[in-house]
Design a protein around this motif. Structure first.
Motif, PDB file in Angstrom:
ATOM      1  N   ARG A 263       0.837  -1.201   0.000  1.00 24.04           N
ATOM      2  CA  ARG A 263       0.000   0.000   0.000  1.00 24.04           C
ATOM      3  C   ARG A 263       0.874   1.254   0.000  1.00 24.04           C
ATOM      4  NH1 ARG A 263      -5.318  -1.389   1.201  1.00 24.04           N
ATOM      5  NH2 ARG A 263      -5.538  -3.541   0.485  1.00 24.04           N
ATOM      6  N   ARG A 264       0.288   2.339  -0.403  1.00 23.64           N
ATOM      7  CA  ARG A 264       0.980   3.626  -0.380  1.00 23.64           C
ATOM      8  C   ARG A 264      -0.016   4.698   0.053  1.00 23.64           C
ATOM      9  NH1 ARG A 264       1.843   5.120  -6.819  1.00 23.64           N
ATOM     10  NH2 ARG A 264      -0.309   4.834  -7.457  1.00 23.64           N
ATOM     11  N   PRO A 265       0.474   5.790   0.601  1.00 25.02           N
ATOM     12  CA  PRO A 265      -0.437   6.872   1.010  1.00 25.02           C
ATOM     13  C   PRO A 265      -1.184   7.427  -0.196  1.00 25.02           C
ATOM     14  CG  PRO A 265       1.769   7.178   1.930  1.00 25.02           C
ATOM     15  CD  PRO A 265       1.884   6.088   0.911  1.00 25.02           C
ATOM     16  N   PHE A 266      -2.412   7.867   0.038  1.00 18.79           N
ATOM     17  CA  PHE A 266      -3.184   8.496  -1.030  1.00 18.79           C
ATOM     18  C   PHE A 266      -3.891   9.724  -0.480  1.00 18.79           C
ATOM     19  CE2 PHE A 266      -5.819   5.082   0.777  1.00 18.79           C
ATOM     20  CZ  PHE A 266      -6.991   5.754   1.096  1.00 18.79           C
ATOM     21  N   LEU A 267      -4.340  10.579  -1.372  1.00 16.32           N
ATOM     22  CA  LEU A 267      -5.029  11.811  -0.993  1.00 16.32           C
ATOM     23  C   LEU A 267      -6.452  11.464  -0.561  1.00 16.32           C
ATOM     24  CD1 LEU A 267      -5.304  14.878  -0.782  1.00 16.32           C
ATOM     25  CD2 LEU A 267      -5.808  14.929  -3.251  1.00 16.32           C
ATOM     26  N   THR A 268      -6.702  11.521   0.732  1.00 18.56           N
ATOM     27  CA  THR A 268      -8.022  11.176   1.243  1.00 18.56           C
ATOM     28  C   THR A 268      -8.984  12.349   1.088  1.00 18.56           C
ATOM     29  OG1 THR A 268      -7.524  11.938   3.488  1.00 18.56           O
ATOM     30  CG2 THR A 268      -6.988   9.626   2.961  1.00 18.56           C
ATOM     31  N   ALA A 269     -10.273  12.011   1.090  1.00 19.38           N
ATOM     32  CA  ALA A 269     -11.290  13.061   1.034  1.00 19.38           C
ATOM     33  C   ALA A 269     -11.190  13.973   2.250  1.00 19.38           C
ATOM     34  CB  ALA A 269     -12.675  12.433   0.945  1.00 19.38           C
ATOM     35  N   LYS A 270     -10.855  13.388   3.411  1.00 18.34           N
ATOM     36  CA  LYS A 270     -10.706  14.221   4.607  1.00 18.34           C
ATOM     37  C   LYS A 270      -9.624  15.272   4.409  1.00 18.34           C
ATOM     38  CE  LYS A 270      -8.157  13.312   8.324  1.00 18.34           C
ATOM     39  NZ  LYS A 270      -7.667  12.781   9.619  1.00 18.34           N
ATOM     40  N   ARG A 271      -8.493  14.840   3.882  1.00 22.22           N
ATOM     41  CA  ARG A 271      -7.393  15.797   3.701  1.00 22.22           C
ATOM     42  C   ARG A 271      -7.781  16.879   2.693  1.00 22.22           C
ATOM     43  NH1 ARG A 271      -0.931  14.612   2.700  1.00 22.22           N
ATOM     44  NH2 ARG A 271      -0.330  16.814   2.482  1.00 22.22           N
ATOM     45  N   LEU A 272      -8.526  16.489   1.672  1.00 19.99           N
ATOM     46  CA  LEU A 272      -8.903  17.492   0.678  1.00 19.99           C
ATOM     47  C   LEU A 272      -9.897  18.487   1.251  1.00 19.99           C
ATOM     48  CD1 LEU A 272      -8.083  18.123  -2.175  1.00 19.99           C
ATOM     49  CD2 LEU A 272     -10.111  16.934  -2.991  1.00 19.99           C
ATOM     50  N   LEU A 273     -10.825  18.005   2.079  1.00 21.56           N
ATOM     51  CA  LEU A 273     -11.792  18.916   2.688  1.00 21.56           C
ATOM     52  C   LEU A 273     -11.135  19.895   3.649  1.00 21.56           C
ATOM     53  CD1 LEU A 273     -14.877  16.623   3.451  1.00 21.56           C
ATOM     54  CD2 LEU A 273     -14.494  18.129   1.491  1.00 21.56           C
ATOM     55  N   THR A 274      -9.967  19.515   4.202  1.00 25.69           N
ATOM     56  CA  THR A 274      -9.250  20.416   5.103  1.00 25.69           C
ATOM     57  C   THR A 274      -8.161  21.195   4.363  1.00 25.69           C
ATOM     58  OG1 THR A 274      -7.687  18.683   5.773  1.00 25.69           O
ATOM     59  CG2 THR A 274      -9.670  18.918   7.088  1.00 25.69           C
ATOM     60  N   ASN A 275      -8.245  21.228   3.053  1.00 24.54           N
ATOM     61  CA  ASN A 275      -7.280  21.959   2.235  1.00 24.54           C
ATOM     62  C   ASN A 275      -7.889  23.297   1.828  1.00 24.54           C
ATOM     63  OD1 ASN A 275      -6.333  22.697  -0.692  1.00 24.54           O
ATOM     64  ND2 ASN A 275      -4.687  21.459   0.171  1.00 24.54           N
ATOM     65  N   GLN A 276      -7.184  24.389   2.131  1.00 24.59           N
ATOM     66  CA  GLN A 276      -7.739  25.724   1.884  1.00 24.59           C
ATOM     67  C   GLN A 276      -7.978  25.986   0.401  1.00 24.59           C
ATOM     68  OE1 GLN A 276      -8.565  27.930   4.573  1.00 24.59           O
ATOM     69  NE2 GLN A 276      -9.791  28.706   2.869  1.00 24.59           N
ATOM     70  N   THR A 277      -7.087  25.505  -0.456  1.00 26.01           N
ATOM     71  CA  THR A 277      -7.267  25.712  -1.898  1.00 26.01           C
ATOM     72  C   THR A 277      -8.543  25.042  -2.370  1.00 26.01           C
ATOM     73  OG1 THR A 277      -4.875  25.826  -2.242  1.00 26.01           O
ATOM     74  CG2 THR A 277      -6.239  25.380  -4.172  1.00 26.01           C
ATOM     75  N   PHE A 278      -8.800  23.828  -1.904  1.00 23.01           N
ATOM     76  CA  PHE A 278     -10.028  23.132  -2.293  1.00 23.01           C
ATOM     77  C   PHE A 278     -11.260  23.908  -1.834  1.00 23.01           C
ATOM     78  CE2 PHE A 278     -13.539  20.285  -1.242  1.00 23.01           C
ATOM     79  CZ  PHE A 278     -13.788  19.738  -2.490  1.00 23.01           C
ATOM     80  N   ARG A 279     -11.253  24.367  -0.588  1.00 28.88           N
ATOM     81  CA  ARG A 279     -12.417  25.092  -0.084  1.00 28.88           C
ATOM     82  C   ARG A 279     -12.624  26.396  -0.858  1.00 28.88           C
ATOM     83  NH1 ARG A 279     -14.753  23.140   4.673  1.00 28.88           N
ATOM     84  NH2 ARG A 279     -15.979  25.060   4.695  1.00 28.88           N
TER      85      ARG A 279
END
Length: 468
Positions: A263-279
């Motif tokens: 397995r490898r790390p992936f961009l989770t929905a949680k991390r994206l929701l806490t990303n200022q650029t996304f918001r």
């Protein structure tokens, strides 16, 4: 200049030039499979870029039309993509079932929902834009398995060793596979519809031909495990869907299990929701009004200005407004630089989220120091910031037409902030006792003081640390 060249030129206005150059090389030179469901964290690691800058760049690139963003529900067991959609609104089931693992899972945004980026067909046409043209090994690599599985370079060779037989079955067609069934566990698996039939081959080998049938349809119900004997097997398969099917006989042995453990790390929905650029970019296009999606761990930081009413009376509305606006700007910049996002402002207060407690602690310490510098520049103590932090489970929801959070964790974080006096940071045990948070605090030479207290609306006595 072609169309995507113009879009890349626009992207350079909001992303690092070196990073955009790497994205341009990816679009121009990478093999097709590397342009489908791009894992942004893997891209950052491969090129030595900061993860948050890469995420921001791909978000801007997606907004421009260079890439298409997808939200993929991943099976925690095998890493397979159980469902995919163009927005988080597509994650709308209470449970997702993986036929390959014979297990059901409640979706969580920090463990199961992966966000990836695929090059737009207007920019470059790749095979995955028409997945029904992909051979089995590429369909498995690019469509069934998600970006969280670290598939080997020799994936095709490994698949050939794991699969005993396969057939490409057009819609409405039937086929027969004849093979020698080995001793052990075998799965007849179809990755397009996720239909599966488990076979446990045990006992003495037989020379008599055994038979079984499998109907591939859109419902793909879980079938009982068949007990058979090693030996000749005839499998009759019918495709009752309106698209091509790729049934194959997989040996569920060490090779398959070893591959799926990579397995490898992936961009989770949680991390994206806490990303200022996304918001900032996707402010109103995240969740449906009736969606409630679970997050098992999110860190909340609340701030408020002490004595803001007296500040307005003392210095006047215009000066106070400029001061408060400056304080908001500083807080936004610090939150964004610590992988967080400002959810909302309420009067002079800020509610922000962070993926992990250490980022919130680091942001809080920087906020306090920034207010101290602003006060020194003015020669007065006008900006006194009260900060409270708590971490725990919550629900991602839509409130007042924007993505927000709901639950006891949010309530506790707000109450903890209410305990804070000027310059003191109050945080709960799950935040301060986090190993990475502890290292940050120790490095600053600070000594949090534990105190037992009651919080309004919380029945039990609560342990809270004051960080002086």
């Amino acid at each position: 200049m072609n169309e995507h060249g113009k879009l890349l030129a626009i992207l350079r206005q909001s992303a690092d030039a070196e990073l955009v150059d790497a994205i341009e090389r990816l679009i121009q030179d990478a093999p097709d499979h590397e342009l489908n469901r791009i894992n942004t964290l893997a891209f950052a690691a491969r090129h030595g870029f900061d993860e948050d800058r890469v995420i921001a760049a791909f978000l801007h690139a997606s907004r421009l039309g260079l890439f298409e963003m997808s939200w993929n529900v991943l099976c925690p067991g095998c890493g397979g993509v159980l469902e995919t959609g163009m927005s988080l609104k597509s994650v709308n089931r209470e449970e997702y079932t993986c036929a390959l693992c014979a297990a059901g899972y409640e979706p969580t945004l920090d463990e199961m929902v992966d966000v990836t980026f695929t090059v737009s067909p207007r920019v470059r046409k790749i095979a995955a834009h028409d997945p029904d043209t992909l051979p089995l090994h590429e369909y498995a690599r690019q469509v069934f398995w998600g970006s969280g599985v670290d598939l080997p370079e020799d994936f095709e060779r490994m698949i050939d060793e794991i699969i005993l037989d396969t057939v490409e079955l057009p819609p409405g067609e039937r086929a027969i596979m004849s093979l020698q069934l080995p001793a052990g566990f075998v799965i007849v698996f179809e990755p397009v519809t996720h239909a599966a039939q488990f076979i446990d081959a045990q006992g003495e080998p037989t020379r008599e031909r055994q038979s079984m049938s499998l109907v591939v349809n859109e419902t793909h119900p879980q079938n009982q495990t068949l007990i058979m004997r090693p030996g000749p097997l005839r499998i009759s398969i019918e495709n009752r869907t309106n698209r091509r099917a790729l049934p194959a006989v997989w040996v569920a042995g060490d090779e398959l299990h070893h591959m799926l453990k990579r397995r490898r790390p992936f961009l989770t929905a949680k991390r994206l929701l806490t990303n200022q650029t996304f918001r900032d970019l996707y402010r109103t296009d995240t969740l449906d009004i009736d969606q409630r999606l679970k997050i098992t761990s999110l860190t909340f930081l609340f701030t408020d200005l002490k004595g803001s009413t007296q500040l307005y009376e003392r210095v006047g509305d215009l000066v106070a407004y400029d001061l408060v606006r400056s304080h908001f700007q500083v807080l936004h910049e610090i939150v964004a630089s610590e992988s967080g996002a400002v959810v909302k402002t309420i009067g002079d207060a800020v509610m922000a989220t962070f993926p992990t407690p250490d980022h919130a602690i680091s942001a809080a310490l920087r906020m306090r120091e920034a207010m101290h510098r602003l006060n020194e520049e003015r020669g007065s103590e006008d900006l006194l910031l009260k900060i409270g932090i708590h971490e725990g489970p919550c629900l991602a929801v839509t409130l007042n037409d924007r993505q927000d959070y709901f639950g006891q964790t949010v309530n506790i974080a707000s109450r903890v902030q209410g305990l804070a006096m000027s310059r003191s940071i109050f945080a709960t045990g799950s935040v301060v006792e986090n190993p990475r948070s502890s290292r940050i605090i120790e490095k600053q030479g600070l000594h949090p003081a534990l105190q037992k207290t009651t919080l309004r609306g919380i029945n039990d006595e609560f342990s809270v640390y004051e960080i002086p």
